[in-house]
Design a protein around this motif. Structure first.
Motif, PDB file in Angstrom:
ATOM      1  N   ARG A   1      36.469  54.094  46.741  1.00  0.00           N
ATOM      2  CA  ARG A   1      37.679  54.900  46.643  1.00  0.00           C
ATOM      3  C   ARG A   1      38.134  54.869  45.187  1.00  0.00           C
ATOM      4  O   ARG A   1      38.147  53.819  44.542  1.00  0.00           O
ATOM      5  N   ILE A   2      38.519  56.035  44.673  1.00  0.00           N
ATOM      6  CA  ILE A   2      38.924  56.155  43.285  1.00  0.00           C
ATOM      7  C   ILE A   2      40.403  56.505  43.214  1.00  0.00           C
ATOM      8  O   ILE A   2      40.867  57.430  43.875  1.00  0.00           O
ATOM      9  N   ASP A   3      41.133  55.771  42.401  1.00  0.00           N
ATOM     10  CA  ASP A   3      42.550  56.037  42.145  1.00  0.00           C
ATOM     11  C   ASP A   3      42.766  56.102  40.640  1.00  0.00           C
ATOM     12  O   ASP A   3      41.954  55.600  39.859  1.00  0.00           O
ATOM     13  N   PHE A   4      43.884  56.712  40.249  1.00  0.00           N
ATOM     14  CA  PHE A   4      44.248  56.755  38.838  1.00  0.00           C
ATOM     15  C   PHE A   4      45.436  55.846  38.617  1.00  0.00           C
ATOM     16  O   PHE A   4      46.450  55.948  39.324  1.00  0.00           O
ATOM     17  N   ASP A   5      45.317  54.942  37.675  1.00  0.00           N
ATOM     18  CA  ASP A   5      46.411  54.039  37.307  1.00  0.00           C
ATOM     19  C   ASP A   5      47.143  54.651  36.117  1.00  0.00           C
ATOM     20  O   ASP A   5      46.663  54.581  34.988  1.00  0.00           O
ATOM     21  N   GLY A   6      48.263  55.298  36.396  1.00  0.00           N
ATOM     22  CA  GLY A   6      49.023  55.977  35.351  1.00  0.00           C
ATOM     23  C   GLY A   6      49.599  55.032  34.324  1.00  0.00           C
ATOM     24  O   GLY A   6      49.803  55.403  33.163  1.00  0.00           O
ATOM     25  N   ARG A   7      49.890  53.814  34.735  1.00  0.00           N
ATOM     26  CA  ARG A   7      50.471  52.834  33.805  1.00  0.00           C
ATOM     27  C   ARG A   7      49.477  52.482  32.698  1.00  0.00           C
ATOM     28  O   ARG A   7      49.823  52.417  31.527  1.00  0.00           O
ATOM     29  N   ASP A   8      48.212  52.283  33.093  1.00  0.00           N
ATOM     30  CA  ASP A   8      47.184  51.909  32.114  1.00  0.00           C
ATOM     31  C   ASP A   8      46.305  53.081  31.701  1.00  0.00           C
ATOM     32  O   ASP A   8      45.405  52.915  30.875  1.00  0.00           O
ATOM     33  N   SER A   9      46.535  54.251  32.293  1.00  0.00           N
ATOM     34  CA  SER A   9      45.757  55.462  32.003  1.00  0.00           C
ATOM     35  C   SER A   9      44.254  55.251  32.194  1.00  0.00           C
ATOM     36  O   SER A   9      43.441  55.588  31.335  1.00  0.00           O
ATOM     37  N   ILE A  10      43.898  54.658  33.349  1.00  0.00           N
ATOM     38  CA  ILE A  10      42.491  54.446  33.673  1.00  0.00           C
ATOM     39  C   ILE A  10      42.238  54.824  35.131  1.00  0.00           C
ATOM     40  O   ILE A  10      43.153  54.833  35.951  1.00  0.00           O
ATOM     41  N   PHE A  11      40.984  55.131  35.424  1.00  0.00           N
ATOM     42  CA  PHE A  11      40.552  55.315  36.801  1.00  0.00           C
ATOM     43  C   PHE A  11      40.126  53.941  37.319  1.00  0.00           C
ATOM     44  O   PHE A  11      39.476  53.178  36.610  1.00  0.00           O
ATOM     45  N   VAL A  12      40.487  53.663  38.562  1.00  0.00           N
ATOM     46  CA  VAL A  12      40.163  52.382  39.181  1.00  0.00           C
ATOM     47  C   VAL A  12      39.436  52.658  40.490  1.00  0.00           C
ATOM     48  O   VAL A  12      39.845  53.521  41.260  1.00  0.00           O
ATOM     49  N   GLY A  13      38.356  51.927  40.725  1.00  0.00           N
ATOM     50  CA  GLY A  13      37.589  52.107  41.944  1.00  0.00           C
ATOM     51  C   GLY A  13      37.408  50.807  42.684  1.00  0.00           C
ATOM     52  O   GLY A  13      37.410  49.727  42.082  1.00  0.00           O
ATOM     53  N   ARG A  14      37.266  50.912  44.007  1.00  0.00           N
ATOM     54  CA  ARG A  14      36.978  49.753  44.851  1.00  0.00           C
ATOM     55  C   ARG A  14      36.029  50.186  45.948  1.00  0.00           C
ATOM     56  O   ARG A  14      36.249  51.197  46.613  1.00  0.00           O
ATOM     57  N   VAL A  15      34.965  49.395  46.141  1.00  0.00           N
ATOM     58  CA  VAL A  15      33.972  49.692  47.165  1.00  0.00           C
ATOM     59  C   VAL A  15      34.592  49.415  48.532  1.00  0.00           C
ATOM     60  O   VAL A  15      35.218  48.373  48.753  1.00  0.00           O
ATOM     61  N   LEU A  16      34.417  50.366  49.438  1.00  0.00           N
ATOM     62  CA  LEU A  16      34.985  50.286  50.781  1.00  0.00           C
ATOM     63  C   LEU A  16      33.958  49.796  51.796  1.00  0.00           C
ATOM     64  O   LEU A  16      32.761  49.968  51.607  1.00  0.00           O
ATOM     65  N   GLY A  17      34.440  49.206  52.869  1.00  0.00           N
ATOM     66  CA  GLY A  17      33.583  48.875  54.003  1.00  0.00           C
ATOM     67  C   GLY A  17      32.818  47.577  53.895  1.00  0.00           C
ATOM     68  O   GLY A  17      31.962  47.302  54.738  1.00  0.00           O
ATOM     69  N   VAL A  18      33.106  46.757  52.874  1.00  0.00           N
ATOM     70  CA  VAL A  18      32.465  45.450  52.742  1.00  0.00           C
ATOM     71  C   VAL A  18      33.552  44.409  52.456  1.00  0.00           C
ATOM     72  O   VAL A  18      34.591  44.723  51.884  1.00  0.00           O
ATOM     73  N   ARG A  19      33.294  43.177  52.872  1.00  0.00           N
ATOM     74  CA  ARG A  19      34.290  42.112  52.656  1.00  0.00           C
ATOM     75  C   ARG A  19      34.425  41.692  51.201  1.00  0.00           C
ATOM     76  O   ARG A  19      35.546  41.466  50.747  1.00  0.00           O
ATOM     77  N   PRO A  20      33.323  41.554  50.450  1.00  0.00           N
ATOM     78  CA  PRO A  20      33.502  41.166  49.041  1.00  0.00           C
ATOM     79  C   PRO A  20      34.303  42.232  48.290  1.00  0.00           C
ATOM     80  O   PRO A  20      34.166  43.429  48.551  1.00  0.00           O
ATOM     81  N   ILE A  21      35.128  41.790  47.376  1.00  0.00           N
ATOM     82  CA  ILE A  21      35.890  42.740  46.560  1.00  0.00           C
ATOM     83  C   ILE A  21      34.999  43.174  45.405  1.00  0.00           C
ATOM     84  O   ILE A  21      34.638  42.367  44.549  1.00  0.00           O
ATOM     85  N   ILE A  22      34.629  44.439  45.427  1.00  0.00           N
ATOM     86  CA  ILE A  22      33.800  45.015  44.371  1.00  0.00           C
ATOM     87  C   ILE A  22      34.642  46.111  43.739  1.00  0.00           C
ATOM     88  O   ILE A  22      34.865  47.164  44.336  1.00  0.00           O
ATOM     89  N   SER A  23      35.142  45.838  42.542  1.00  0.00           N
ATOM     90  CA  SER A  23      36.008  46.812  41.879  1.00  0.00           C
ATOM     91  C   SER A  23      35.495  47.089  40.472  1.00  0.00           C
ATOM     92  O   SER A  23      34.698  46.335  39.922  1.00  0.00           O
ATOM     93  N   PHE A  24      35.977  48.180  39.903  1.00  0.00           N
ATOM     94  CA  PHE A  24      35.527  48.619  38.588  1.00  0.00           C
ATOM     95  C   PHE A  24      36.551  49.604  38.047  1.00  0.00           C
ATOM     96  O   PHE A  24      37.429  50.071  38.780  1.00  0.00           O
ATOM     97  N   HIS A  25      36.450  49.914  36.770  1.00  0.00           N
ATOM     98  CA  HIS A  25      37.378  50.888  36.183  1.00  0.00           C
ATOM     99  C   HIS A  25      36.743  51.558  34.971  1.00  0.00           C
ATOM    100  O   HIS A  25      35.739  51.097  34.444  1.00  0.00           O
ATOM    101  N   GLY A  26      37.349  52.669  34.563  1.00  0.00           N
ATOM    102  CA  GLY A  26      36.881  53.390  33.388  1.00  0.00           C
ATOM    103  C   GLY A  26      37.936  54.366  32.912  1.00  0.00           C
ATOM    104  O   GLY A  26      38.807  54.788  33.681  1.00  0.00           O
ATOM    105  N   GLU A  27      37.864  54.714  31.652  1.00  0.00           N
ATOM    106  CA  GLU A  27      38.836  55.656  31.074  1.00  0.00           C
ATOM    107  C   GLU A  27      38.441  57.106  31.330  1.00  0.00           C
ATOM    108  O   GLU A  27      39.290  57.981  31.288  1.00  0.00           O
ATOM    109  N   THR A  28      37.151  57.360  31.582  1.00  0.00           N
ATOM    110  CA  THR A  28      36.675  58.706  31.875  1.00  0.00           C
ATOM    111  C   THR A  28      35.888  58.669  33.179  1.00  0.00           C
ATOM    112  O   THR A  28      35.481  57.592  33.639  1.00  0.00           O
ATOM    113  N   VAL A  29      35.641  59.830  33.748  1.00  0.00           N
ATOM    114  CA  VAL A  29      34.853  59.890  34.976  1.00  0.00           C
ATOM    115  C   VAL A  29      33.440  59.388  34.707  1.00  0.00           C
ATOM    116  O   VAL A  29      32.879  58.649  35.515  1.00  0.00           O
ATOM    117  N   ALA A  30      32.875  59.751  33.586  1.00  0.00           N
ATOM    118  CA  ALA A  30      31.517  59.290  33.254  1.00  0.00           C
ATOM    119  C   ALA A  30      31.475  57.771  33.137  1.00  0.00           C
ATOM    120  O   ALA A  30      30.551  57.122  33.659  1.00  0.00           O
TER     121      ALA A  30
END
Length: 110
Positions: A12-41
């Motif tokens: 799932r991808i969300d935009f964090d307006g406070r930090d001006s970054i995209f934030v992602g988190r993998v769904l459907g698994v127990r481990p927390i797998i998250s990531f972020h980036g300033e651009t879609v690429a």
């Protein structure tokens, strides 16, 4: 919902307006797998790296990685609900499994 998919994992991808970054988190698994980036690429590159890192970490530890979904779903419902959905499935000319899969898919796509 904005999502990305890689090797069967969906994030799932969300935009964090406070930090001006995209934030992602993998769904459907127990481990927390998250990531972020300033651009879609950059976000996609980080998503791929996060999933690959998770899979490599599991391999190094000798444990099987969690899969997002097996396709098997067990539900406990009251007998009256079970009876009602069985009647609904039969009335539509479908098996309970076919009917439930269709109902769940429609609900998830709303």
């Amino acid at each position: 919902m904005n999502t990305m998919t890689y090797k069967g994992y969906t994030a799932r991808i969300d935009f964090d307006g406070r930090d001006s970054i995209f934030v992602g988190r993998v769904l459907g698994v127990r481990p927390i797998i998250s990531f972020h980036g300033e651009t879609v690429a950059e976000l996609r590159t980080q998503f791929i790296a996060a999933v690959d890192d998770y899979l490599e970490d599991c391999a190094a530890q000798g444990i099987p990685p969690e899969k997002p979904a097996s396709g098997n779903l067990m539900l406990r419902v009251p007998p009256e609900v079970h009876g009602a959905v069985l009647v609904a499935a039969q009335a539509s000319g479908k098996s309970l499994n076919q009917w439930a899969a269709e109902v769940l898919k429609n609900a998830a796509n709303r």
